[in-house]
Design a protein around this motif. Structure first.
Motif, PDB file in Angstrom:
ATOM      1  N   LEU A 237      27.203  51.769  41.550  1.00 28.64           N
ATOM      2  CA  LEU A 237      28.137  52.558  42.335  1.00 28.64           C
ATOM      3  C   LEU A 237      28.146  52.136  43.805  1.00 28.64           C
ATOM      4  CD1 LEU A 237      29.962  55.132  41.892  1.00 28.64           C
ATOM      5  CD2 LEU A 237      28.015  56.467  42.708  1.00 28.64           C
ATOM      6  N   PHE A 238      29.332  52.028  44.365  1.00 31.54           N
ATOM      7  CA  PHE A 238      29.541  51.827  45.799  1.00 31.54           C
ATOM      8  C   PHE A 238      30.254  53.070  46.317  1.00 31.54           C
ATOM      9  CE2 PHE A 238      32.248  50.817  49.358  1.00 31.54           C
ATOM     10  CZ  PHE A 238      31.595  49.869  50.112  1.00 31.54           C
ATOM     11  N   VAL A 239      29.767  53.635  47.437  1.00 30.80           N
ATOM     12  CA  VAL A 239      30.386  54.831  48.008  1.00 30.80           C
ATOM     13  C   VAL A 239      30.662  54.588  49.483  1.00 30.80           C
ATOM     14  CG1 VAL A 239      30.111  57.285  48.542  1.00 30.80           C
ATOM     15  CG2 VAL A 239      29.223  56.378  46.384  1.00 30.80           C
ATOM     16  N   GLY A 240      31.921  54.737  49.899  1.00 29.93           N
ATOM     17  CA  GLY A 240      32.239  54.603  51.317  1.00 29.93           C
ATOM     18  C   GLY A 240      33.511  53.829  51.562  1.00 29.93           C
ATOM     19  N   ARG A 241      33.615  53.307  52.758  1.00 35.85           N
ATOM     20  CA  ARG A 241      34.792  52.562  53.181  1.00 35.85           C
ATOM     21  C   ARG A 241      34.806  51.194  52.503  1.00 35.85           C
ATOM     22  NH1 ARG A 241      38.572  52.033  57.312  1.00 35.85           N
ATOM     23  NH2 ARG A 241      38.741  50.001  58.325  1.00 35.85           N
ATOM     24  N   ILE A 242      35.863  50.906  51.796  1.00 35.10           N
ATOM     25  CA  ILE A 242      35.970  49.642  51.058  1.00 35.10           C
ATOM     26  C   ILE A 242      36.493  48.590  52.033  1.00 35.10           C
ATOM     27  CG2 ILE A 242      36.978  48.479  49.058  1.00 35.10           C
ATOM     28  CD1 ILE A 242      37.219  51.210  47.714  1.00 35.10           C
ATOM     29  N   SER A 243      35.567  47.918  52.692  1.00 35.10           N
ATOM     30  CA  SER A 243      35.911  46.990  53.765  1.00 35.10           C
ATOM     31  C   SER A 243      34.923  45.832  53.768  1.00 35.10           C
ATOM     32  CB  SER A 243      35.889  47.714  55.118  1.00 35.10           C
ATOM     33  OG  SER A 243      34.590  48.214  55.386  1.00 35.10           O
ATOM     34  N   THR A 244      35.268  44.823  54.553  1.00 37.28           N
ATOM     35  CA  THR A 244      34.435  43.621  54.598  1.00 37.28           C
ATOM     36  C   THR A 244      33.078  43.909  55.211  1.00 37.28           C
ATOM     37  OG1 THR A 244      36.404  42.232  54.779  1.00 37.28           O
ATOM     38  CG2 THR A 244      34.314  41.254  55.441  1.00 37.28           C
ATOM     39  N   GLU A 245      33.060  44.650  56.347  1.00 34.25           N
ATOM     40  CA  GLU A 245      31.778  44.879  57.017  1.00 34.25           C
ATOM     41  C   GLU A 245      30.843  45.753  56.190  1.00 34.25           C
ATOM     42  OE1 GLU A 245      34.487  48.174  58.546  1.00 34.25           O
ATOM     43  OE2 GLU A 245      34.665  46.040  58.049  1.00 34.25           O
ATOM     44  N   LYS A 246      31.403  46.549  55.293  1.00 36.00           N
ATOM     45  CA  LYS A 246      30.572  47.365  54.405  1.00 36.00           C
ATOM     46  C   LYS A 246      30.093  46.577  53.184  1.00 36.00           C
ATOM     47  CE  LYS A 246      30.608  51.437  56.469  1.00 36.00           C
ATOM     48  NZ  LYS A 246      29.371  52.153  56.873  1.00 36.00           N
ATOM     49  N   GLY A 247      30.524  45.327  53.082  1.00 36.52           N
ATOM     50  CA  GLY A 247      30.042  44.464  52.011  1.00 36.52           C
ATOM     51  C   GLY A 247      30.700  44.671  50.668  1.00 36.52           C
ATOM     52  N   ALA A 248      31.843  45.366  50.629  1.00 34.42           N
ATOM     53  CA  ALA A 248      32.500  45.644  49.352  1.00 34.42           C
ATOM     54  C   ALA A 248      32.850  44.375  48.571  1.00 34.42           C
ATOM     55  CB  ALA A 248      33.748  46.504  49.587  1.00 34.42           C
ATOM     56  N   PRO A 249      33.405  43.332  49.217  1.00 35.72           N
ATOM     57  CA  PRO A 249      33.702  42.113  48.447  1.00 35.72           C
ATOM     58  C   PRO A 249      32.452  41.457  47.867  1.00 35.72           C
ATOM     59  CG  PRO A 249      34.912  42.127  50.526  1.00 35.72           C
ATOM     60  CD  PRO A 249      33.908  43.236  50.605  1.00 35.72           C
ATOM     61  N   ILE A 250      31.335  41.560  48.569  1.00 32.40           N
ATOM     62  CA  ILE A 250      30.087  40.963  48.068  1.00 32.40           C
ATOM     63  C   ILE A 250      29.652  41.674  46.789  1.00 32.40           C
ATOM     64  CG2 ILE A 250      27.638  40.633  48.605  1.00 32.40           C
ATOM     65  CD1 ILE A 250      28.554  40.436  51.583  1.00 32.40           C
ATOM     66  N   PHE A 251      29.771  42.995  46.774  1.00 29.43           N
ATOM     67  CA  PHE A 251      29.404  43.757  45.583  1.00 29.43           C
ATOM     68  C   PHE A 251      30.305  43.402  44.405  1.00 29.43           C
ATOM     69  CE2 PHE A 251      29.781  48.156  43.475  1.00 29.43           C
ATOM     70  CZ  PHE A 251      28.811  47.856  42.529  1.00 29.43           C
ATOM     71  N   ALA A 252      31.607  43.336  44.635  1.00 29.92           N
ATOM     72  CA  ALA A 252      32.531  43.020  43.549  1.00 29.92           C
ATOM     73  C   ALA A 252      32.217  41.654  42.938  1.00 29.92           C
ATOM     74  CB  ALA A 252      33.966  43.066  44.066  1.00 29.92           C
ATOM     75  N   GLU A 253      31.969  40.668  43.798  1.00 32.46           N
ATOM     76  CA  GLU A 253      31.665  39.323  43.294  1.00 32.46           C
ATOM     77  C   GLU A 253      30.311  39.293  42.585  1.00 32.46           C
ATOM     78  OE1 GLU A 253      31.888  35.364  42.343  1.00 32.46           O
ATOM     79  OE2 GLU A 253      33.474  36.739  42.985  1.00 32.46           O
ATOM     80  N   ALA A 254      29.304  39.975  43.142  1.00 34.65           N
ATOM     81  CA  ALA A 254      27.977  39.996  42.524  1.00 34.65           C
ATOM     82  C   ALA A 254      28.023  40.654  41.155  1.00 34.65           C
ATOM     83  CB  ALA A 254      26.993  40.726  43.434  1.00 34.65           C
TER      84      ALA A 254
END
Length: 421
Positions: A237-254
């Protein structure tokens, strides 16, 4: 004691306002006389019901301003805020009043500095972010997508295009920061500063005047103690602002590399792009606090991949309180809450392969369950309750008041000595 809280907003719209308003209500319930001075409404109805005096200027912030140019002028130097705050503080009894500033950068501006200085009241500042020392408030270079290590307002800082939107906005923020340092002199004014993580204090201490006294006060979180979820662990689970600085793309790719499903709770500028690039990910939208905590209790782990410093990411603590292990970037303050290998994992910031390795490890139901129980047990030995926050806050207030009284006595003694010469 009369506590005057100063904040940009008079209602909860994020973490800063939440801490200011919840502490105001808590202090009032403990018998303190509390006032709140804010720029932006509406006013949380609980404040006046609790007997708290609220002065709200009903001004705009950046999200409501019709004229961006007019708001830029307000953000650089808010003359109305200075004059109104000066009048409020002039009516306070200096023998028992303390001013606690939570926020100024979203609407009040550095203009509060002269009003605070002229009043001569004891004051302190909570460093929820970094605007007191960094013109953009985050020590993050958005175009480069990395933490910024340039010294604020150095030549390297001035020429760097690090703002999230544009260099002209960076220029406006640098003008504001110059006023903050040279005119308002806020870093000198706040000789007592509350920090909310060890990482944060380490970053700001070298940039504050010598002699600044730092106090650690953790922000409170509102999670009810409950048994750990006894079913099979669910999604990552990821909770918060879906943005680059929050690392959202890194999680999706991982998650894709690890062959697991990523679930995103929240919204932000990267949501649509990630939904298109990673159709296997679940985009759950925003949920209320109870809904988020229900998802946390069922999750296999919370993933907090933020690539900037953060202050004290409460989402991490909420997950641990819910009995959910946390996989956290080693570059952000959230790592301080996680015991690597016991209540979750640290991973190398910005590295999807390093994150994917931990996602694979926690695909083991037994390991996820054991770590979740360890996280729950460890958090509840010293929960970040509102009472714990208020206890610590009142201790800091007493320290600040004693220091101000000692300075007053020393000044009076010096004046008396000069008069006898």
């Amino acid at each position: 004691m009369h506590v005057v809280l100063v904040a940009d907003h008079a209602a909860i719209n994020g973490g800063q306002a939440k801490v200011a308003i919840e502490s105001a209500l808590g202090l009032a319930a403990r018998g303190a006389r509390v006032s709140l001075f804010a720029a932006v409404g509406p006013v949380d109805p609980r404040l006046e019901a609790a007997g708290i005096r609220v002065v709200c200027l009903d001004q705009d912030d950046v999200t409501t301003a019709r004229s961006k140019l007019a708001f830029a002028a307000q953000a650089i130097w808010n003359g109305t805020a200075r004059r109104t705050l000066a009048r409020e503080l002039a009516a306070c009894d200096p023998r028992d009043t303390l001013v606690h500033v939570h926020a100024f950068a979203k609407a009040l501006s550095p203009s509060i500095g002269p009003a605070l200085r002229d009043a001569g009241l004891p004051c302190l500042y909570t460093m929820h972010e970094f605007f007191l020392v960094c013109p953009t408030g985050g020590f993050y270079a958005y175009p480069e997508q990395r933490i910024c290590h340039r010294r604020p307002m150095s030549t390297a800082c001035i020429v760097a295009n690090c703002d999230a939107r544009s260099y002209p906005r960076k220029v406006a923020r640098m003008i504001r920061h110059a006023g903050l340092v040279q005119v308002a002199r806020l870093p000198e004014l706040f000789s007592h500063v509350i920090t909310i993580s060890d990482l944060q204090e380490g970053v700001v201490r070298p940039l504050m005047p010598p002699g600044t006294v730092f106090h650690r006060v953790d922000n409170p979180i509102a999670v009810a103690e409950a048994p750990v979820h006894d079913g099979a662990p669910g999604d990552f689970l990821f909770v918060g602002r879906i943005s680059t600085e929050k690392g959202a793309p890194i999680f999706a790719e991982a998650a894709r590399r690890a062959g697991v499903r990523a679930a995103f709770v929240g919204d932000g500028p990267q949501r649509d792009d990630l939904a298109a690039r990673y159709p296997e990910a679940a985009m759950c939208g925003w949920r209320d606090a109870a809904g988020v905590q229900a998802l946390m209790r069922q999750a296999r782990a919370l993933v907090f991949p933020s690539v900037w410093y953060e202050g004290q990411p409460l989402t991490v603590y909420e997950a641990l309180a819910c009995g959910t292990p946390v996989i956290v970037s080693d570059a952000c303050a959230g790592r301080e809450a996680v015991i690597d290998g016991e209540t979750g994992f640290w991973f190398r910031s910005g590295d999807p392969d390093a994150l994917a390795a931990h996602l694979r490890r926690l695909s083991d139901d037994g390991l996820a369950t054991r770590m979740g129980r360890a996280a729950h047990d460890r958090y509840w030995t010293a929960p970040l309750s509102l009472d714990a926050h208020l206890d610590r806050l009142e201790g800091v207030y007493e320290t600040v008041m004693r220091a101000a009284s000692a300075r007053g006595h020393a000044g009076a003694a010096a004046e008396q000595a000069l008069a006898t010469v």
